[in-house]
Design a protein around this motif. Sequence first.
Motif, PDB file in Angstrom:
ATOM      1  N   THR A  29      -2.223  -3.643  -0.470  1.00 44.89           N
ATOM      2  CA  THR A  29      -2.706  -2.629   0.446  1.00 44.89           C
ATOM      3  C   THR A  29      -2.369  -1.252  -0.100  1.00 44.89           C
ATOM      4  O   THR A  29      -1.276  -1.053  -0.640  1.00 44.89           O
ATOM      5  N   ALA A  30      -3.286  -0.317   0.048  1.00 43.69           N
ATOM      6  CA  ALA A  30      -3.036   1.044  -0.426  1.00 43.69           C
ATOM      7  C   ALA A  30      -3.264   2.041   0.705  1.00 43.69           C
ATOM      8  O   ALA A  30      -4.186   1.881   1.511  1.00 43.69           O
ATOM      9  N   GLU A  31      -2.411   3.036   0.755  1.00 44.33           N
ATOM     10  CA  GLU A  31      -2.628   4.170   1.635  1.00 44.33           C
ATOM     11  C   GLU A  31      -2.772   5.393   0.735  1.00 44.33           C
ATOM     12  O   GLU A  31      -1.912   5.663  -0.104  1.00 44.33           O
ATOM     13  N   ILE A  33      -3.126   9.443   0.701  1.00 45.59           N
ATOM     14  CA  ILE A  33      -2.869  10.617   1.525  1.00 45.59           C
ATOM     15  C   ILE A  33      -3.314  11.847   0.746  1.00 45.59           C
ATOM     16  O   ILE A  33      -2.884  12.047  -0.393  1.00 45.59           O
ATOM     17  N   ARG A  40      -5.545  10.595   5.787  1.00 44.39           N
ATOM     18  CA  ARG A  40      -4.965   9.318   5.371  1.00 44.39           C
ATOM     19  C   ARG A  40      -6.053   8.268   5.387  1.00 44.39           C
ATOM     20  O   ARG A  40      -6.813   8.171   6.345  1.00 44.39           O
ATOM     21  N   MET A  41      -6.109   7.495   4.297  1.00 50.03           N
ATOM     22  CA  MET A  41      -7.119   6.460   4.154  1.00 50.03           C
ATOM     23  C   MET A  41      -6.435   5.163   3.740  1.00 50.03           C
ATOM     24  O   MET A  41      -5.506   5.201   2.937  1.00 50.03           O
ATOM     25  N   SER A  42      -6.907   4.059   4.271  1.00 52.29           N
ATOM     26  CA  SER A  42      -6.376   2.754   3.879  1.00 52.29           C
ATOM     27  C   SER A  42      -7.416   2.009   3.060  1.00 52.29           C
ATOM     28  O   SER A  42      -8.603   2.046   3.370  1.00 52.29           O
ATOM     29  N   ARG A  44      -7.698  -1.201  -0.418  1.00 50.25           N
ATOM     30  CA  ARG A  44      -7.116  -2.360  -1.076  1.00 50.25           C
ATOM     31  C   ARG A  44      -7.147  -2.136  -2.575  1.00 50.25           C
ATOM     32  O   ARG A  44      -8.148  -1.674  -3.131  1.00 50.25           O
ATOM     33  N   ARG A  70       0.387   5.193  -1.843  1.00 45.59           N
ATOM     34  CA  ARG A  70       1.446   4.249  -1.477  1.00 45.59           C
ATOM     35  C   ARG A  70       0.833   2.855  -1.501  1.00 45.59           C
ATOM     36  O   ARG A  70      -0.115   2.576  -0.761  1.00 45.59           O
ATOM     37  N   SER A  72       1.501  -1.184  -1.027  1.00 40.80           N
ATOM     38  CA  SER A  72       2.424  -2.107  -0.367  1.00 40.80           C
ATOM     39  C   SER A  72       2.005  -3.535  -0.636  1.00 40.80           C
ATOM     40  O   SER A  72       0.822  -3.871  -0.571  1.00 40.80           O
ATOM     41  N   ASN A  77       7.239  -1.690  -2.131  1.00 45.51           N
ATOM     42  CA  ASN A  77       6.288  -0.585  -2.126  1.00 45.51           C
ATOM     43  C   ASN A  77       6.400   0.217  -3.415  1.00 45.51           C
ATOM     44  O   ASN A  77       7.466   0.293  -4.020  1.00 45.51           O
ATOM     45  N   GLU A  79       5.148   4.174  -4.777  1.00 47.95           N
ATOM     46  CA  GLU A  79       4.587   5.457  -4.378  1.00 47.95           C
ATOM     47  C   GLU A  79       4.532   6.394  -5.568  1.00 47.95           C
ATOM     48  O   GLU A  79       5.460   6.407  -6.386  1.00 47.95           O
TER      49      GLU A  79
END
Length: 118
Positions: A29-31, A33, A40-42, A44, A70, A72, A77, A79
């Motif tokens: 999973t990626a966030e 920013i 903020r976007m989520s 993969r 980031r 996860s 994690n 970053e």
Amino acid sequence: MDRPVDSPPESGTSYSNRRAVPRFNLIATAEIIEPASDVRMSGRISEISRNGCYVDLLNTLPAQTVIHVRISRDRGNFESPGKIIYVQDGMGMGVGFVNTPAEQLETLDSWLAESPGL
């Protein structure tokens, strides 16, 4: 010779042919920013290397946007500051890691050591 992250692509050369380090399969999973606006976007992660990753997501940011990424997964994690290198509208974007802290590179290296190469 490595090409700087913010250099434009060479004409007629695909991104995969210009990579300086091997890519690895890694599902996580990626966030993303965007610090200037706190967007903020989520997404993969499907591919990753020591220099960057590809984030699958429908809504992308423009190329050259400075971001923080980031990633996860079950083993912790990762970053890093980064920059959008290229965009595939409606599909995702290539992210280059920039000035990644040493302890974060240790985490990334441990993930890469256990991931199959492409």
